[in-house]
Design an enzyme around this catalytic site. Structure first.
Site, PDB file in Angstrom:
ATOM      1  CG  ASP A  82      -0.067  -0.069   3.115  1.00 35.57           C
ATOM      2  OD1 ASP A  82       0.795  -0.960   2.957  1.00 35.57           O
ATOM      3  OD2 ASP A  82      -0.832   0.787   3.515  1.00 35.57           O
ATOM      4  CD  GLU A 175       4.093   0.723   6.737  1.00 38.13           C
ATOM      5  OE1 GLU A 175       5.338   0.589   7.498  1.00 38.13           O
ATOM      6  OE2 GLU A 175       3.732   1.431   6.108  1.00 38.13           O
TER       7      GLU A 175
HETATM    8 ZN   LIG Z   1       6.529   2.779   3.918  1.00 39.70          ZN
END
Ligand SMILES: [Zn+2]
Length: 411
Positions: A82, A175
């Site tokens: 992401d 993340e």
């Molecule tokens: Zn990162």
């Protein structure tokens, strides 16, 4: 495929994390992450990896089998799929040669990446740099990492005679919103002995320490009253919260601290006279210091509760300092990285990371995981840029870690 082409292809897939969907437990929070996961699955299969899997949560895992019988510990490399929700637009990346004090990102919109504003840019004069058109982030955080890892796998496919132990790779979703992919990751069944995330910035950076991090939620229950009859009755929870904040150590806040200095961050305050909720972030590099901070807040809440009643505190741990997992006999992931940087002629700069990253969560789960550089700068910003040579160096470091691991344990 050339590493830059590879990286540019990944930037074409919009994988912006979606905080609203994430907040209700959806993973991956955005469909683009699954598109990229499936794309990587095909590439991993084409590169001859084994056990290539994409879970329904878009966790990608694969294994490069050892080509030696020696007992070499299994090393893993991690990157996240992401990109930050700070900028959501599709990325339009381009390569420019950096020849003067600034790079024009977008002439029509008058957007320039300048050495004046970003002095570290000056060290890349004469180099090719991947930038955006100033309307999106680049997504080198963390697609440069994916490109570096895949490039290394391609290198081993092209050079089957270079000996190596078993190597595992994993690409994780979300993340950028609380390290959710790493939290959902099954370390035990993955079966690696140690690993590295690639999620740092400029060439040479290396992280083997970060925060011990926790949260505090303090609830103040007051007593509301009509102003007619408030005297001696009204217990204003907002003012209780203000008293609590006033008792925090002065100067121990993010805006007054740097390097390894810890803090209390007053993050959110909401309520009315009847009920107020205060949220704080607690951060400290030292485990003892972190515990002391949490205990201090607990004590403060207890004392205020004794005085006024109605004060409840909820303390929770968020992630740990990776250094806690790299002590004594478990420090070899650091020495292997040091040797690898050296073999690549890259000066290692150890950064105490004032933040969290997937590797902190993985380390806490039993897979020690320092953090390597991707080569990119200005994460989460339209000014994010990636010098091509730094990206190539990131791939070289991954290769060198695999070689060094083999050589170190090939006894
Ligand atoms: Zn990162």
């Amino acid at each position: 495929m050339d590493i830059v082409e590879r990286f540019l292809a990944y930037t074409q897939i919009n994988t912006t994390t979606d905080r609203e969907k994430g907040a209700i437990g959806i993973m991956p929070s955005s469909s683009g992450q699954m598109v990229l996961a499936k794309h990587l699955e095909q590439e991993l299969l084409a590169l001859g990896l084994k056990d290539v899997q994409v879970s329904e949560r878009a966790i990608v895992t694969a294994t490069l089998l050892a080509n030696t019988n020696k007992d070499i510990p299994i090393v893993a490399f991690f990157a996240h799929l992401d990109t930050s929700a700070e900028q959501k637009a599709d990325t339009k990346a381009k390569i420019v040669t950096h020849t003067s004090s600034s790079i024009c990102l977008n002439e029509a919109l008058d957007i320039y990446l300048t050495e004046k504003e970003f002095p570290e840019l000056a060290q890349y004069r004469g180099q090719d740099i991947v930038v955006t058109d100033g309307t999106s982030l680049l997504g080198a955080d963390d697609k440069a990492a994916i490109a570096a890892i895949m490039d290394t796998l391609q290198f081993y496919k092209a050079n089957p005679d270079i000996p190596h132990g078993t190597v595992k790779v994993a690409f994780l979703p979300d993340e950028e919103q609380g390290l959710r992919g790493a939290k959902a990751f099954d370390v035990e069944s993955f079966g690696a002995q140690f690993g590295y995330t690639l999620d740092c910035c400029g060439i040479g950076e290396f992280v083997c320490e970060n925060w011990n991090a926790g949260d505090a939620v303090v609830t103040f229950i007051g007593q509301s009253a009509h102003p007619m009859s408030a005297k001696g009755k009204l217990k204003n929870s907002l003012l209780m919260a203000h008293k609590f904040i006033a008792m925090l150590p002065p100067g121990e806040a993010p805006e007054y601290t740097e390097k390894r200095e810890g803090y209390y961050w007053v993050k959110e305050l909401s309520g009315n006279s009847a009920k107020t909720v205060l949220k704080l972030d607690i951060r400290d590099f030292c485990r003892e210091g972190y515990k002391n901070r949490m205990a201090f807040l607990g004590k403060l809440a207890e004392q205020m509760n004794d005085l006024y009643g109605g004060v409840v505190i909820d303390l929770s741990d968020r992630y740990e300092n990776v250094a806690n997992s790299l002590q004594g006999g478990m420090s070899y992931p650091i020495s292997i990285a040091q040797e690898a940087y050296q073999n690549c002629d890259i000066e290692m700069r150890q950064i105490p990371m004032r933040g969290g990253y997937d590797g902190a969560v993985l380390s806490q789960k039993g897979l020690p995981c320092p953090n390597l550089f991707t080569g990119a700068h200005n994460f989460h910003s339209i000014y994010e840029y990636l010098p091509v040579d730094s990206l190539k160096a990131a791939s070289k470091v991954v290769q060198q870690i695999i070689s060094t691991t083999h050589n170190k344990f090939n006894q």
